[in-house]
Design a protein around this motif. Structure first.
Motif, mmCIF file in Angstrom:
data_model
loop_
_atom_site.group_PDB
_atom_site.id
_atom_site.type_symbol
_atom_site.label_atom_id
_atom_site.label_comp_id
_atom_site.label_asym_id
_atom_site.label_seq_id
_atom_site.Cartn_x
_atom_site.Cartn_y
_atom_site.Cartn_z
ATOM 1 N N UNK A 128 0.798 -1.238 0.000
ATOM 2 C CA UNK A 128 0.000 0.000 0.000
ATOM 3 C C UNK A 128 0.830 1.289 0.000
ATOM 4 N N UNK A 129 2.150 1.170 0.211
ATOM 5 C CA UNK A 129 2.932 2.386 0.428
ATOM 6 C C UNK A 129 2.889 3.341 -0.762
ATOM 7 N N UNK A 130 3.105 2.838 -1.967
ATOM 8 C CA UNK A 130 3.195 3.709 -3.145
ATOM 9 C C UNK A 130 1.919 3.699 -3.998
ATOM 10 N N UNK A 131 0.946 2.935 -3.576
ATOM 11 C CA UNK A 131 -0.319 2.871 -4.336
ATOM 12 C C UNK A 131 -1.471 2.790 -3.343
ATOM 13 N N UNK A 132 -1.665 3.822 -2.570
ATOM 14 C CA UNK A 132 -2.655 3.758 -1.481
ATOM 15 C C UNK A 132 -4.096 3.647 -1.962
ATOM 16 N N UNK A 133 -4.374 4.117 -3.190
ATOM 17 C CA UNK A 133 -5.762 4.126 -3.674
ATOM 18 C C UNK A 133 -6.100 2.899 -4.511
ATOM 19 N N UNK A 134 -5.325 1.852 -4.389
ATOM 20 C CA UNK A 134 -5.544 0.687 -5.237
ATOM 21 C C UNK A 134 -6.952 0.125 -5.085
ATOM 22 N N UNK A 135 -7.408 -0.042 -3.849
ATOM 23 C CA UNK A 135 -8.732 -0.622 -3.636
ATOM 24 C C UNK A 135 -9.829 0.264 -4.209
ATOM 25 N N UNK A 136 -9.667 1.589 -4.095
ATOM 26 C CA UNK A 136 -10.673 2.499 -4.673
ATOM 27 C C UNK A 136 -10.687 2.402 -6.191
ATOM 28 N N UNK A 137 -9.498 2.258 -6.792
ATOM 29 C CA UNK A 137 -9.437 2.130 -8.248
ATOM 30 C C UNK A 137 -10.081 0.812 -8.693
ATOM 31 N N UNK A 138 -9.874 -0.237 -7.920
ATOM 32 C CA UNK A 138 -10.520 -1.504 -8.255
ATOM 33 C C UNK A 138 -12.041 -1.376 -8.165
ATOM 34 N N UNK A 139 -12.488 -0.701 -7.120
ATOM 35 C CA UNK A 139 -13.936 -0.520 -6.962
ATOM 36 C C UNK A 139 -14.513 0.309 -8.108
ATOM 37 N N UNK A 140 -13.741 1.320 -8.547
ATOM 38 C CA UNK A 140 -14.218 2.139 -9.664
ATOM 39 C C UNK A 140 -14.311 1.330 -10.955
ATOM 40 N N UNK A 141 -13.408 0.386 -11.130
ATOM 41 C CA UNK A 141 -13.432 -0.429 -12.344
ATOM 42 C C UNK A 141 -14.727 -1.229 -12.465
ATOM 43 N N UNK A 142 -15.285 -1.654 -11.317
ATOM 44 C CA UNK A 142 -16.479 -2.504 -11.373
ATOM 45 C C UNK A 142 -17.684 -1.770 -11.940
ATOM 46 N N UNK A 143 -17.627 -0.460 -11.954
ATOM 47 C CA UNK A 143 -18.759 0.301 -12.511
ATOM 48 C C UNK A 143 -18.744 0.331 -14.030
#
Length: 1206
Positions: A128-143
């Motif tokens: 998570x250190x250099x990509x903290x928004x990974x989970x949010x980006x994954x969630x955005x992809x599902x839309x």
């Protein structure tokens, strides 16, 4: 640049198409592969090429290769890439996830897989250190649609697999990612459940609307992938997430059991969730599944799946439709059965524990569901429920619940059907056959499974009998009575009209016999005294004794039932003569055949052998009870012995064995001795005659006597050589029977009164004389002579005397070959045909039996005769001159301590010297064969199958002999440490011993790790060094079991005794080198690596202070860090240096010798992936302030002058 990329892409596309075209020449394919691999390794514009090849306009094969290029860049070049390039590659990967795929139903699964791998590889390096928004980006992809949602689920699944399941990351990165996942699990889990709920709802809405089938399939595909992702998380996340919101997840999964397209994935998730271990209080919410709603869903799903698991198809060869098993529905049934078993495991763990859990109200409905699987046609499903039934019937609380007691009755009724052996894959005589064809590849595999299944049922039947003993006995009476009154149904018969092993009546009798044994065995344990239904048991026994049959297979079952009912006879002694008469009639059972010279059928031989075993068992277990009938038995046996043709030699010996067992109850030394002398008189006279002595003392005469040098044998009725072989075998078998069974009374008072006590040992233990001692000692010289002659048979001049027809007379018989190779015996044997044996097969059996019996006699003589055997004049020289190549464990273990020096030391020295030389040569051949070059392997591949089998047989024999030798060494010389009793400690024992050795090795002082015999051998330097040599050489033999056991149990226990002695430097270095060689060969195996590393460390730490030569050995290890070695030596040699704990020392030493640890072939040429650690997120800084200086703890008040004056 763009032109270069385009040109390179065209070349790569051509190369990929050449590789994947099945018609391509092998040379061109290898060239294309080489070009592609060199491109990935060295090209500077891999990323643009990979992106261009991954475009949707390319073919799936080309796209997959383009994505592989991107994955390769991330795995092997990421650490060297500038930050802007990393960001650009990450953005490109996210763009591929967004728009780089076809629709969810059109896209190939391997494209989705490699896309998820690319993303996960970046996550493993940056989140998570250099990509903290990974989970949010994954969630955005599902839309963006179903395709992107599926990809996100695949990414989350692969991330969990790499981090949790396979742990393919460095420790710190794995810890960072796992802790971040755990911290965000509420959001992740809610997100996954929301995706599942939305897609399931949409699927249900659209699947029945015309024209919406494709969209419904898309939602179904997403739901399936989401369930698979859930399965990857449910196994390790906190149970609170699973049981959250009143077990919402479990409720959803139960609802999905009715959805045909989702039920298999749903039941997999449900199974993982219910099978979770952990604290009992955390598992308590799982009891919600015992509610009406959940149980009804499970029952409904099971019923519908059971109906769907079978379908009919038109048969091209038969007018009747063919019944087939639908695999997906059948697998669902298996998983649903496992769910019920796991649910039962939870309830048996919770009820009666500290967690307040009541007996479920729906327990009866649950058991009915279990019973439906127990009564299913599939033998596999039946077997899957057995462990759960056993646990339930043995449960301290649940077993007393009335519904469980009632269910035990139903289970016993069901078992009467389940014990019947039906369902062979090759047959069609049962509904189970179709399921068996799905589960088993052959009848042999099914047979092995069913034997295990039957043993499981036996255990559960015994448990059920504890609950309802009288009812179970009633079931036995009912079934036994039915079989006794039913006509025999032979099915397909033989010429005599007898049953075969697959005849309906035999199958029924066999099952009933197993049931009877299990029930009656438990009945006699549970019911004693007045509770035992003696009258009912005697009535059953009388019915069995009155039953007459001429069928050997049925008669064998009758004998088993007599043995099971025999304990009732102890309460009605007047029945005993009838029982003995029935069994003796079976000993001489025969079927008249047209050809009087034809041998007996296998079934007839088996039933006679069975009857002999029954007599021996009765005389062993009930000898005091049978003693009054001794004279009757003895007279009857004499009559049988008078007719030479009536009994075979094995049967005669069995009856002698039974008489000896009863004779032990005389408890009178003189009477027993007189009886044994009378019984054995003909045997002793023949065995000790001058003719026999002459035959046994000369190999050439012996071969001529048994007919091994004859071109062809005579016919059976005038076969002098066959009769000679029979007489020799009979003498040895009779001698063995007496040595094994003749004993003095176990009670000291009775033994003293009977005249068996002859003195005491120096330690005060009583010494007894065996009544058979004089007989055995008179026969023993010729036994040793025969052993020496048998060993001489392998001399070249004696091998040359064998006739061509007997050239393979010393080879293993087929039964033993199959046993050594681990091959199953034929399941459906030919029981109804005469057992014709060729001349060679008879000769092989003779030599094999003769050899075995000789060594069994020696092994039992030490245990049986004790002092009388070990005090034979010159026994050591006699054994060395005859049997030194084989030493029986029992002979060593039974030897009194005062005879170690005079007897065992002269035996052990030559034995281990010989075995070391012999095994070393054999293992060198095996090592050379396994490391042969390609040409030799190619030649081996085309050689005859018999040659390959012979090599495998020889190698396996070497392994077995090696293990026997090392077991003898361990048992004889290594003292087992006494630990607290536990469960099965076979494996743990070795690890525990090594742990103890580490704790005591620092002192280097000999510990009490040798037996008394080992301490005696320690005084003989030449013998002891042989033991050390064979132990350390064994580390380099290609057998991991031998290596592990030797390294953990033997090597250091022997070496530590001489560490403080005067070892020469070459010996010290040889011990370390031998261990490192073992590491090089077996280091790929984790268990061997751990034990060998520890052994090497013990050797180095204990010998390095005195032998500087060990450092030279260490310095030759490839890639060793000399600075680290210097530091290790400094801490080891400098008494003032800081000392590390055991674990840290082991880790440091393992790093030092890492260059010599062998790798598996699949790992040797793999390119290593390096993932750099990022700044840790969760490491708490240590407080810098001095607490003692900044805070008043109040301790000074305890020592103040004012306190002292109080």
């Amino acid at each position: 640049m763009s032109d270069q990329v385009a040109t390179m892409c065209d070349q790569l596309i051509k190369a990929v198409n050449v590789m994947m075209d099945p018609g391509t020449n092998q040379i061109y394919r290898l060239e294309a592969l080489k070009f592609c691999e060199e491109f990935k390794e060295s090209c500077t514009f891999c990323v643009p090429c990979g992106l261009q090849l991954a475009e949707k306009t390319q073919t799936s094969v080309v796209r997959h290769f383009g994505l592989q290029i991107l994955e390769h860049v991330i795995k092997f070049r990421w650490n060297d890439m500038p930050q802007p390039e990393k960001v650009q590659l990450k953005n490109c990967a996210m763009q591929l996830l967004s728009t780089g795929t076809l629709s969810i139903l059109e896209e190939e699964s391997h494209i989705k897989d490699v896309l998820s791998r690319i993303t996960v590889e970046m996550i493993k390096r940056e989140w998570p250190q250099h990509w903290p928004d990974m989970l949010k980006e994954m969630e955005a992809l599902t839309s963006l649609g179903e395709s992107q949602t599926e990809l996100v689920m695949l990414i989350l699944l692969r991330l969990a697999e790499d981090v949790i399941t396979f742990q393919t990351l460095p420790t710190q990165r794995r810890r960072d990612i796992q802790q971040t996942l755990t911290q965000n699990m509420d959001n992740i889990f809610s997100f996954i459940l929301a995706i599942l709920q939305i897609n399931v709802d949409d699927y249900r809405k659209l699947k029945s609307i015309p024209g919406q089938e494709l969209q419904a399939k898309a939602h179904c595909r997403v739901a399936v992938t989401t369930l698979n992702t859930l399965a990857g998380y449910i196994d390790w996340i906190a149970l609170a997430h699973i049981t959250n919101d009143n077990c919402r997840l479990l409720e959803m999964l139960c609802l999905l059991l009715s959805e045909g397209e989702l039920q298999l994935e749903a039941v997999e998730c449900l199974l993982i969730a219910i099978s979770r271990k952990g604290k009992l209080e955390d598992r308590k919410p799982l009891m919600l599944l015992f509610d009406d709603l959940a149980i009804n869903y499970i029952l409904s799903a099971a019923q519908s799946a059971d109906g769907a698991a079978i379908s009919t198809q038109p048969s091209p060869t038969q007018p009747v439709e063919k019944v087939v098993v639908v695999e997906r529905h059948y697998i669902f049934l298996k998983r649903l059965c496992q769910v019920l078993c796991a649910l039962g495991s939870q309830v048996t763990s919770l009820v009666g524990s500290d967690v307040a859990v009541e007996t479920p109200a729906n327990l009866n409905k649950y058991m009915e569901a279990m019973l439906s699987f127990t009564t299913h046609h599939s033998q596999f499903l039946k077997s899957s429920t057995q462990i759960m039934w056993g646990t339930l019937f043995r449960h301290e609380i649940l077993s007393k619940v009335p519904v469980v007691v009632e269910m035990s009755l139903k289970y016993l009724k069901t078992t009467r059907t389940n014990l019947i052996k039906t369902g062979y894959p090759s047959r069609n005589d049962s509904p189970s056959c179709e399921y068996s064809r799905m589960d088993f590849d052959s009848d042999e595999e099914f047979g092995s499974f069913f034997n295990l299944f039957r043993s499981q049922q036996g255990e559960v039947v015994r448990s059920a009998c504890r609950l309802v003993p009288m009812e179970a006995l009633g079931d036995v009476a009912e079934w036994l009575g039915y079989q006794l009154s039913s006509p025999i149904i032979t099915g397909i018969t033989n010429a005599e009209g007898l049953c075969s092993i697959l005849s309906p009546s035999v199958v029924q009798w066999d099952a009933m016999t197993v049931f009877t044994e299990c029930v009656l065995g438990q009945t006699f344990r549970n019911l004693t005294g007045e509770k035992l239904p003696i009258d009912q048991g005697i009535e059953l026994l009388q019915a069995v004794l009155s039953y007459e049959t001429k069928d050997p297979l049925i008669l064998s079952c009758v004998l088993t039932n007599i043995s099971a009912l025999f304990p009732f006879v102890t309460h009605r002694p007047n029945i005993l003569p009838q029982v003995l008469t029935k069994v003796f009639a079976a000993i001489v059972f025969d079927i008249p055949q047209g050809d009087s010279k034809a041998p007996r059928t296998r079934a007839v031989k088996n039933v006679r052998r069975h009857a002999c075993s029954s007599i021996i068992k009765m005389c062993r277990d009930y000898s005091p009870f049978i003693l009054p009938c001794f004279d009757m038995l003895y007279d009857y046996v004499k009559k049988l012995f008078a007719d030479e043709a009536l009994l075979m030699q094995m049967e005669k010996c069995a009856l002698m064995e039974a008489l000896v067992l009863i004779g032990n109850q005389f408890k009178d030394y003189a009477k027993q001795k007189a009886f044994l002398e009378e019984l054995m008189a003909p045997v002793v006279a023949r065995w000790t005659s001058s003719e026999t002595s002459h035959v046994l003392s000369d190999a050439a005469v012996f071969l001529s006597y048994v007919g091994a040098d004859q071109v062809s044998e005579q016919t059976k009725d005038t076969d002098v050589y066959g009769n000679n072989r029979v007489q020799l075998s009979y003498c040895l078998q009779a001698m063995l029977a007496v040595v094994k069974r003749s004993r003095w009374p176990a009670d000291l008072g009775e033994a003293t009164a009977g005249g068996f006590l002859v003195g005491s040992t120096p330690s005060g233990a009583p010494l007894f004389s065996n009544p058979c001692s004089s007989l055995v000692l008179a026969m023993l010289p010729n036994v040793l002579t025969l052993i020496r002659t048998q060993n001489n048979l392998f001399a070249p001049e004696n091998l040359a005397r064998l006739s061509p027809g007997y050239a393979k007379a010393y080879d293993l018989i087929d039964v033993e070959k199959n046993c050594v190779l681990g091959l199953p015996h034929p399941l459906i044997d030919i029981y109804d045909t005469p057992v014709y044996k060729g001349n060679l097969e008879r000769m092989q059996g003779f030599f094999c039996t003769l050899y075995d019996n000789c060594y069994h006699i020696l092994g039992n003589a030490g245990h049986s005769l004790t002092r009388d055997f070990y005090t034979i004049d010159g026994l050591a020289e006699k054994l060395v001159g005859s049997a030194f190549v084989s030493l029986d464990h029992q002979l060593v273990l039974s030897c009194p301590q005062e005879y170690y020096e005079s007897l065992l030391c002269p035996l052990v020295g030559p034995l281990f010297t010989y075995m070391l030389q012999r095994l070393n040569v054999k293992w060198q051949i095996i090592n050379q064969r396994s490391s042969s070059n390609g040409e030799e392997e190619e030649e081996e591949a085309v050689c005859e199958e018999s040659q390959v089998t012979q090599e495998m047989l020889e190698e396996q024999l070497v392994r077995l002999v090696t293990r026997e030798v090392l077991d003898l060494l361990t048992v004889s010389f290594i003292a087992k440490r006494v630990h607290e009793p536990a469960g099965n400690k076979d494996d743990g024992e070795e690890e525990e011993m090594m742990t103890d050795l580490v704790q005591t090795a620092v002192s280097g002082q000999p510990a009490e790790d040798l037996t008394e015999l080992g301490k005696c051998i320690l005084k003989h330097e030449d013998i002891y060094m042989n033991l050390l040599t064979i132990s350390f050489v064994a580390l380099s033999w290609k057998d991991t079991n031998i290596c592990h056991r030797t390294a953990s149990m033997i090597c250091w226990n022997l070496l530590r005794q001489v560490v403080g002695g005067n070892l020469i430097p070459d010996a010290a270095t040889w011990f370390l080198i031998s261990t490192l060689k073992g590491l090089q060969l077996h280091g790929q195996h984790e268990v061997c690596c751990a034990t060998l590393t520890l052994l090497a460390m013990l050797i180095y730490e204990n010998l390095r202070p005195r032998y500087a030569e060990l450092r030279a050995v260490m310095s030759q290890i490839p890639d060793i860090n000399m600075e680290a070695l210097d530091q290790y030596d400094h801490r080891l040699l400098d008494p003032k240096a800081q000392k590390f704990g055991d674990k840290k020392r082991k880790d440091q030493f393992k790093k030092l010798i890492a260059g010599t640890i062998g790798k598996a072939l699949c790992e040797q040429f793999r390119k290593e992936v390096h993932i750099r650690n990022l700044p840790s997120l969760f490491k708490k800084p240590k407080p810098e302030r001095d607490l003692l200086a900044t805070e008043a703890l109040g301790l000074e008040a305890l020592f103040s002058p004012q306190r002292a004056s109080v």
